[in-house]
Design a protein around this motif. Sequence first.
Motif, PDB file in Angstrom:
ATOM      1  N   SER A  96      40.853  31.539  39.255  1.00 58.10           N
ATOM      2  CA  SER A  96      39.952  32.492  39.894  1.00 58.10           C
ATOM      3  C   SER A  96      40.712  33.694  40.436  1.00 58.10           C
ATOM      4  O   SER A  96      40.263  34.842  40.329  1.00 58.10           O
ATOM      5  CB  SER A  96      39.179  31.809  41.028  1.00 58.10           C
ATOM      6  OG  SER A  96      38.374  30.757  40.525  1.00 58.10           O
ATOM      7  N   ASP A  97      41.895  33.429  41.034  1.00 60.71           N
ATOM      8  CA  ASP A  97      42.717  34.517  41.560  1.00 60.71           C
ATOM      9  C   ASP A  97      43.167  35.448  40.435  1.00 60.71           C
ATOM     10  O   ASP A  97      43.146  36.677  40.578  1.00 60.71           O
ATOM     11  CB  ASP A  97      43.943  33.958  42.286  1.00 60.71           C
ATOM     12  CG  ASP A  97      43.564  33.253  43.591  1.00 60.71           C
ATOM     13  OD1 ASP A  97      42.438  33.475  44.072  1.00 60.71           O
ATOM     14  OD2 ASP A  97      44.386  32.474  44.102  1.00 60.71           O
ATOM     15  N   ARG A 147      41.686  35.889  37.520  1.00 57.36           N
ATOM     16  CA  ARG A 147      40.516  36.603  37.023  1.00 57.36           C
ATOM     17  C   ARG A 147      40.157  37.754  37.958  1.00 57.36           C
ATOM     18  O   ARG A 147      39.822  38.860  37.512  1.00 57.36           O
ATOM     19  CB  ARG A 147      39.349  35.615  36.878  1.00 57.36           C
ATOM     20  CG  ARG A 147      38.065  36.193  36.301  1.00 57.36           C
ATOM     21  CD  ARG A 147      38.238  36.838  34.944  1.00 57.36           C
ATOM     22  NE  ARG A 147      39.043  36.088  34.022  1.00 57.36           N
ATOM     23  CZ  ARG A 147      38.653  34.986  33.387  1.00 57.36           C
ATOM     24  NH1 ARG A 147      37.458  34.488  33.590  1.00 57.36           N
ATOM     25  NH2 ARG A 147      39.457  34.393  32.521  1.00 57.36           N
ATOM     26  N   GLY A 148      40.245  37.505  39.270  1.00 56.94           N
ATOM     27  CA  GLY A 148      39.964  38.559  40.235  1.00 56.94           C
ATOM     28  C   GLY A 148      40.934  39.721  40.099  1.00 56.94           C
ATOM     29  O   GLY A 148      40.528  40.888  40.165  1.00 56.94           O
ATOM     30  N   ARG A 149      42.230  39.410  39.911  1.00 59.10           N
ATOM     31  CA  ARG A 149      43.226  40.475  39.722  1.00 59.10           C
ATOM     32  C   ARG A 149      42.945  41.264  38.452  1.00 59.10           C
ATOM     33  O   ARG A 149      43.064  42.493  38.431  1.00 59.10           O
ATOM     34  CB  ARG A 149      44.638  39.881  39.687  1.00 59.10           C
ATOM     35  CG  ARG A 149      45.145  39.378  41.027  1.00 59.10           C
ATOM     36  CD  ARG A 149      46.659  39.127  40.986  1.00 59.10           C
ATOM     37  NE  ARG A 149      47.001  38.117  39.995  1.00 59.10           N
ATOM     38  CZ  ARG A 149      47.083  36.821  40.243  1.00 59.10           C
ATOM     39  NH1 ARG A 149      46.815  36.374  41.473  1.00 59.10           N
ATOM     40  NH2 ARG A 149      47.419  35.955  39.306  1.00 59.10           N
TER      41      ARG A 149
END
Length: 298
Positions: free
Chosen positions: A19-20, A22-24
């Motif tokens: 998730s981290d 993908r967020g970046r």
Amino acid sequence: MFRHSPDREEEQNLSRSFSDKRGRNLFFGLLLSSGIAMLAYKRRSLSRSGVIGATITGTTIYGMGGWRSALTIVFFFVSSSLLSHFRTHDKEEIAADKFSKGSQRDIAQVAANGGIAALLALAYGTSKQPAIQAALETAYVGALATATADTWATELGVLSAQAPRLITSGKTTTPGTSGGVTPLGTTAAASGSLALGLFYWLLQPHRRSLRLLPLIALLSGMSGSLLDSILGEKVQAMYYCPTCQKETERSQHSCGTPTRPLRGISWLNNDGVNLLATAGGALVAFLLHFVMRRKLED
């Protein structure tokens, strides 16, 4: 008190890391796509609404499809924009008479050319099955190969010294007519689709699964371009200017005269045709992926 098992904790850590990442990717995608879109706006390649469309499309593709997918759509956009401005003066009269829009792409044109690719990137990013991801990756390339083939064919085909012929009947027509093809335009379409496939493959040439991707891009891009020409001739909304006695895609001609319907489906304009064509190219690439994978395994 319940305790998480090591396997459960590891799964949660992997999910959090994913998730981290993908967020970046979405954040950097937003920065990259908005920057390129604003530059294109200053160079008059995009309208204001086109900036919004390009930013949304680019952010989705980078965030969900990764940097290779993002660079590939940048290749499509940059090459198409350069060709749009190539020999502009020679195209002005044709564009004014025939085309519903100019070289400044709006949000509808961005969606027509990149919308299917963005949806495929979104599906790729949310899928957790490698086999499905590989097929979606190929379909993504097929969609952009079609968009590239169609754009290159349009931008260069109208400059052909030979009169275009309608794709289904073979009758000669005027440059810029939907469904009209020329040897120059067909060569440009093949070059564009192959170039995009080669570009994507060169970003990761050591992947054995992608060694046939340039061929798939060529076949799917040309298939989508063929579909675009057929739809353009048979079902796209076309109009007639009684003053200039010319066929056009415009509901109001460049001379200012309201045009009257000539043929086609009233709500299906060139953007709709492009969207259907890119979907068709993506489907051909998706199917070729499984056919050629089976050949490799045999």
